[in-house]
Design a protein around this motif. Structure first.
Motif, PDB file in Angstrom:
ATOM      1  N   VAL A  29      53.683  21.400  15.247  1.00  0.00           N
ATOM      2  CA  VAL A  29      54.661  21.020  16.268  1.00  0.00           C
ATOM      3  C   VAL A  29      55.948  20.651  15.542  1.00  0.00           C
ATOM      4  O   VAL A  29      55.981  19.699  14.762  1.00  0.00           O
ATOM      5  CB  VAL A  29      54.174  19.832  17.128  1.00  0.00           C
ATOM      6  N   GLN A  52      54.560  26.488  15.606  1.00  0.00           N
ATOM      7  CA  GLN A  52      54.229  27.297  16.784  1.00  0.00           C
ATOM      8  C   GLN A  52      54.563  26.575  18.080  1.00  0.00           C
ATOM      9  O   GLN A  52      54.713  27.206  19.112  1.00  0.00           O
ATOM     10  CB  GLN A  52      52.751  27.681  16.765  1.00  0.00           C
ATOM     11  N   TRP A  53      54.655  25.249  18.053  1.00  0.00           N
ATOM     12  CA  TRP A  53      54.964  24.457  19.239  1.00  0.00           C
ATOM     13  C   TRP A  53      56.235  23.659  19.008  1.00  0.00           C
ATOM     14  O   TRP A  53      56.579  23.334  17.878  1.00  0.00           O
ATOM     15  CB  TRP A  53      53.833  23.476  19.545  1.00  0.00           C
ATOM     16  N   GLU A 131      53.076  24.598  27.870  1.00  0.00           N
ATOM     17  CA  GLU A 131      51.734  24.024  27.716  1.00  0.00           C
ATOM     18  C   GLU A 131      51.275  23.199  28.910  1.00  0.00           C
ATOM     19  O   GLU A 131      50.198  22.621  28.894  1.00  0.00           O
ATOM     20  CB  GLU A 131      51.642  23.198  26.435  1.00  0.00           C
ATOM     21  N   MET A 149      56.353  20.611  26.470  1.00  0.00           N
ATOM     22  CA  MET A 149      55.842  21.158  25.214  1.00  0.00           C
ATOM     23  C   MET A 149      55.672  22.653  25.421  1.00  0.00           C
ATOM     24  O   MET A 149      55.057  23.087  26.397  1.00  0.00           O
ATOM     25  CB  MET A 149      54.512  20.522  24.836  1.00  0.00           C
ATOM     26  N   ARG A 151      55.168  26.706  23.390  1.00  0.00           N
ATOM     27  CA  ARG A 151      54.631  27.428  22.242  1.00  0.00           C
ATOM     28  C   ARG A 151      55.420  28.711  22.032  1.00  0.00           C
ATOM     29  O   ARG A 151      55.806  29.370  23.004  1.00  0.00           O
ATOM     30  CB  ARG A 151      53.160  27.767  22.499  1.00  0.00           C
TER      31      ARG A 151
END
Length: 164
Positions: A29, A52-53, A131, A149, A151
């Motif tokens: 993250v 990736q996040w 997400e 959040m 991705r």
């Protein structure tokens, strides 16, 4: 002059041959704590699971530690097998997120279906995978501002990597 350049190049090549990697950290993250891993598979965009996040504000702009220093206290964990070559997530595979004063948040490693357009971090902008409301509520409570959040959406976007 050319001899000095050649000597410098030879010295640099010798030093590179002696270089040893002592540790690898990935940051699943963006702007949260990293994870020390013994090995990390490479993908076209870098280490697998790295950045990736990200957590974004209501305009889709990424939070960084410069703006939200509390993100430095957010710990993330992935299953150990997530770093094995060829491993693919199952329905019981999660990214776990925790922070002081917060309950554990589990994010499925299987891709979420909802796409968020207009996400940006630094000069990059594009679509990302949202997400969901549970993650949004968790980060909104933790940061104290409306947050989502998301991705990285590898299916529709590319993230350039310096090949050097």
């Amino acid at each position: 002059m050319e001899k000095t350049d050649a000597s410098s190049a030879a010295a640099a090549a010798a030093a590179a041959a002696d270089a040893k990697i002592s540790s690898i950290f990935i940051y699943p993250v963006k702007s949260c704590r990293g994870i020390s891993v013994p090995h990390a598979p490479l993908t076209p965009t870098g280490f697998r699971w790295d950045r990736q996040w990200l957590v974004v504000n209501q305009r889709g702009r990424a939070y960084t530690q410069r703006v939200e220093p509390k993100l430095a206290l957010v710990e993330v964990n992935l299953p150990a097998e997530a770093f094995s070559e060829g491993w693919e997530p199952t329905k019981t595979s999660y990214l776990e997120i925790k922070a002081p004063g917060m309950d554990l948040l589990k994010i499925s490693l299987c891709k979420p279906p909802k796409v968020s357009d207009g996400v940006s971090v630094w000069e990059w902008s594009g679509s990302a995978l949202d997400e969901g409301d549970e993650a949004s509520k968790w980060f909104t409570n933790y940061v104290g501002k409306p947050s989502r959040m998301v991705r990285f959406n590898a299916a529709s976007e590319t993230r350039p990597v310096n090949p050097v």
